[in-house]
Design a protein around this motif. Sequence first.
Motif: not given
Length: 190
Positions: A112-114, A105-109, A142-145, A98-101
């Motif tokens: 969190f990293y930022i 996950l990249g957006v979430f990581a 919340g940002v990546s939801f 699932s490329p969107m998933l």
Amino acid sequence: MDGKASDPFSSEAGHLPDAGVVGRQWLPKGLSGNVIKDWVDRRRKSIRPWASFVDQRKFSKPRNFGELCQRVLRNLNTYHSNYTFIFLGLILYCIISSPMLLIALGVFAGAFYIIHLKTLEKKLLVFGRELTQGHQLGLAGGVSFPVFWLAGAGMAVFWLLGATLAVIGTHAAFRELESSDIDELLMEPV
């Protein structure tokens, strides 16, 4: 101009006092690379040989419900490391397929990293209170939801749970017990 100097992505980021530490602190405080490595090493050492794990001659239908329960409990205890790697393999398959998933996950990581980098520079305050590690994860979530929602992460989680229960449950129920386990389970009739 002072705002640019505190930006971790600016060219002056290398001159920050904590710049050398940032590269080593990409994991949360309670979780280090050694902890993860030790956990994986323990799992790899306790893994049963895959040839005996999938040996078709060792599978049979349980005689009754009591034997089914005994098999499930014993096999979960015996093959827990094998089941862990099956679960991790199913997670990897779910993410790769699932490329969107993967993007979610990249957006979430990334979020969190930022946030983590910002807390290394100075404490993040919201309404006069410092953000704890849990609050930082919640903010990143919340940002990546919306991205997770668009990617169908809920469906992926339920697929993962169903596939894991089906694969591991079937193996645990139909895999015969080792001869040493059978000796321990024999009980006197009442």
